[in-house]
Design an enzyme around this catalytic site. Structure first.
Site, PDB file in Angstrom:
ATOM      1  N   CYS A  77      71.172 -30.679 -17.601  1.00 58.74           N
ATOM      2  CA  CYS A  77      71.857 -31.875 -18.096  1.00 58.74           C
ATOM      3  C   CYS A  77      70.858 -32.701 -18.912  1.00 58.74           C
ATOM      4  CB  CYS A  77      72.375 -32.694 -16.914  1.00 58.74           C
ATOM      5  SG  CYS A  77      73.082 -34.265 -17.414  1.00 58.74           S
TER       6      CYS A  77
ATOM      7  N   GLU B  90      75.336  -6.707 -28.832  1.00 56.40           N
ATOM      8  CA  GLU B  90      74.744  -5.800 -27.838  1.00 56.40           C
ATOM      9  C   GLU B  90      74.635  -6.569 -26.511  1.00 56.40           C
ATOM     10  OE1 GLU B  90      72.201  -3.490 -25.491  1.00 56.40           O
ATOM     11  OE2 GLU B  90      71.629  -5.464 -26.258  1.00 56.40           O
ATOM     12  N   LEU B  91      75.017  -5.921 -25.398  1.00 61.00           N
ATOM     13  CA  LEU B  91      75.195  -6.643 -24.136  1.00 61.00           C
ATOM     14  C   LEU B  91      73.891  -7.214 -23.590  1.00 61.00           C
ATOM     15  CD1 LEU B  91      77.242  -7.544 -22.146  1.00 61.00           C
ATOM     16  CD2 LEU B  91      77.164  -5.339 -21.032  1.00 61.00           C
TER      17      LEU B  91
ATOM     18  N   ASP C 194      72.779 -27.554 -14.493  1.00 59.07           N
ATOM     19  CA  ASP C 194      74.223 -27.281 -14.476  1.00 59.07           C
ATOM     20  C   ASP C 194      74.419 -25.790 -14.291  1.00 59.07           C
ATOM     21  OD1 ASP C 194      75.256 -29.895 -14.951  1.00 59.07           O
ATOM     22  OD2 ASP C 194      74.710 -29.733 -17.064  1.00 59.07           O
TER      23      ASP C 194
END
Lengths: 123, 123, 123, 123, 123, 123, 123, 123, 123, 123
Positions: G28, G51-52, G35
């Site tokens: 935050c 690409e993952l 967060d």
């Protein structure tokens, strides 16, 4: 009774085997209407284990039998105990209910010498 | 009391019978408003078992009675104990609540000689 | 019918009010056995809204009535429509079932001019 | 009304902001008893967004107010619309219920030119 | 086919009736093993409604039939449509599965003039 | 303290009464922000039981009190014990949390002679 | 921006790719407190797919950034759109909440020519 | 491709068949590690339906294949479309995820003349 | 270590305090990738209790530490024990998992004289 | 067997380590069809702990093995006990089932001197 068994592959250990059959059905001997339930067999094997496919066919035979909840519970318990002579066994039957009341049954026994683990109830 | 019973089909075994009635309703004696709850009767039968349909009708009779939660719990417990004289019995009542508070009650008793299994609480 | 209403506090807006009554019970006219269900009234108010306590007492009156599922659904719908003359209304009844079959019913209507939002079904 | 806002950081896009307040409580103006509910504010911002902490304090102010469900729903909707002048807004209030009936309310409005996405209802 | 019906008690309204049968069982015509599933019949009645107990007995007749999933779905749909000639009807069958694959089927039809509500899918 | 009680209707039995209040709210004494939680009172009555509506009003009084979680837990426990002098009592408080941490508290006590059942924890 | 992409293996089809990252965390910018949320990226690929593993590392970079919910949502959306130039894209962010309010955000865009399927919202 | 099919038993109706395979596993072509997922095939049959056991064996063949999520999705879709030439088809793949990100894919196509029902997404 | 504590407000009672932190994150010392988990601290206080905000900041410090699951568990346990010297303490860590395996750890200790209640495991 | 281990980082404490592998698969030695299950290894370490990645690769090796449920359970138990010589160990295997019956197995052992905590069963 000639349900197939096989030798306990680990006879030196107190271990637990549980088979949960969610698709059990029999007939109410009073009304002829079908009953539906789950049959939970839990045991610590002695010399032999019940063969899974033979056990499944054994349970399927109840499909055309008129038999009360209590008799289903005690019959399966007695026949499995006689078949396997296990160190410890519990049979739980959990019924879907009729007319707003659903029922559950539990039978359990142990060899007097048995000191191994007691697993928790299924439900 | 003349609720129908039937002989315990397996009197030689300490086994557990449980009936869960999700559709119980009675009336609040103070306000007259209906109360709704689940009644769970669990017992190890002695000589007799309560007949399921008769038990259902017995519970339906509370539909028009003005009676507090505690009295429902103790009444059913006392009447079932007197009727069946079981080896062990527990009655749990689970109420849907009013004004942000929901209540549960548990009564339990055993024959002094009873040494069989004690099943877990329903909820 | 003289169920209490109160003036719509925001008549300039098409907004949705929903009351979910989980503790409805009536009697089966054939068998006399109790039926249990949930009644979901959803509407866009016109000039008036049904008063919540009066609506609750109205539903409690079904406790001693022998009436089929379809008639419960259509009766409450008709009486609430006549009482409030809303812009849009839906009544859903969700029943706990008997003998392995549980039923649900939905009735719905709208003022021909109504162009406001249509909320999703309750279940 | 002077609840703090901040400039929309992405004014060129129709995107959705949703704040779910699970701990809302107000007082019933009739009985003085507390009501509990969830307040779901969902909107597509225009020029400004409501500041989250200011919004939280705004909701906390209802803790001591006697106000009906319908008025809570319409008041928060009107005040947030006036404060932010959003492109689209929906307010859902979901109440825990009293005496066996729980209520839900939905209010919604859009700028006439608005053609952006309409998210699904919260519950 | 002579399954009992009763006259639609509200023929002037397009309303939805749904019966959910969780305890359906038939036999696989290939293996003879039992199949288990849920049958969801949803319809907008025309002149008649199927009587609930007769429908239940009709479903129970499948207990001894060898029949594929697709045929169960299409048969029940066809027979119910022929029996009731409804304004709209959907049949969903949801199967517990075998060998790691569980199947669901949906059949649906409407009278060409039908313009009433289309309820959401059951699952 | 003068919270209303009523005589235990079954003083000859060790039975359990549980009241679950899901809508408890108090204030954080440090920040003034509201806390929300569930208060679970479980006890085996001695001579008296706390009256449910009086208990509800007693809990509502915390709405304007600044008090820590631990003090809520110990205060309610002490006041209920002093009021009822039960055979056994447990108080569980379950809080919704702040800043990523949610807390639970349990206090419990028994009359030294008490040998009755100990129910499981609420959560 | 140089996040790795790969060529769309099925460029002739409008199909949907969705990546759900349950373990997102940022800071935050006001308080410095962390967060936590879930980031759901859903898109119909054009010429390339992200690409993952590269996408995962890209999300991990927010771990030390001070950034508001709205900015997280719009930044990821803009950067992914710029990177992939998809036919359609939606970004949903679902936050665990602070002080009793949890927030969700949705941003969405489509190529003007896009006429393919629009999948449902993630939650 | 020679996966077994059978003639559509109801070719005159647009009805939906869905097979949910929860136990799919393939290998990641980059790392060699196994991937696990659920494959949901939903279609409206034309002249033929895929035989369920043959389909199961077809899916089991992926157990030893190194193949990306996108390729699994597009391959199964293309092969099933080519095999059955259905009126409408959707393939959803739902993966258990790796390193905190889980992925889902959806491919869908319809015969241009198709005007039948479009069922909702599986998840 | 100088984490803030406060005096036990009820030192005469063995009662349980539990803090559940769902948003814990640290770094894997091998790969540098983030780990996510839930940390459950449960204890029976002696003379002091850990202050909640200080405990939260203490946990946040792990955000930039490279540390294994086992070391997180044993470190927090040791530091909290040293800080508070409680009568009884348990620390449970529940991790979201990596590569298909998720891990849980439990450490527990008690003052030798402690005879108070032992609460159930968190999960 | 040469699965990598690492020294117990807290050998002075009886603490519990649990690894839950949800993505286990082996082959049925009778039919060749794949079995899927969850393997839960829970132990109190002695001198060493099994390295998590090595354990994962060890479990992956079952992917191509034909082996019964009972043998999976006893093999993993024996190999892990031999590898680590822990103070206490339990292995639970939970199988997805075949033909309407799903099975679970539990094996457990302890060093005769072990007096530390026994965690609850996984399911």
């Amino acid at each position: 009774m000639d349900i197939e068994t096989f030798p306990n592959p680990a006879p030196g250990r107190d271990y637990v085997i549980q088979h949960v059959a969610d698709e059990f059905t029999s007939l109410c001997p009073k009304t002829g209407h079908p009953d539906f339930g789950t049959i939970v067999l839990t045991y610590v094997p002695g010399n032999v284990c019940v063969e899974l496919k033979a056990y499944k066919l054994y349970l399927q035979d109840f499909r055309t039998k008129g038999i009360f909840y209590e008799a289903v519970t005690n019959s399966i318990f007695d026949e499995m105990w006689a078949l396997m002579n296990p160190r410890w066994m519990r049979l739980e039957t959990i019924w879907r209910g009729r007319g707003g009341i659903r029922s559950n049954m539990i039978a359990e026994n142990a060899d007097p010498q048995y000191e191994g683990p007691i697993p928790p109830y299924f439900s």
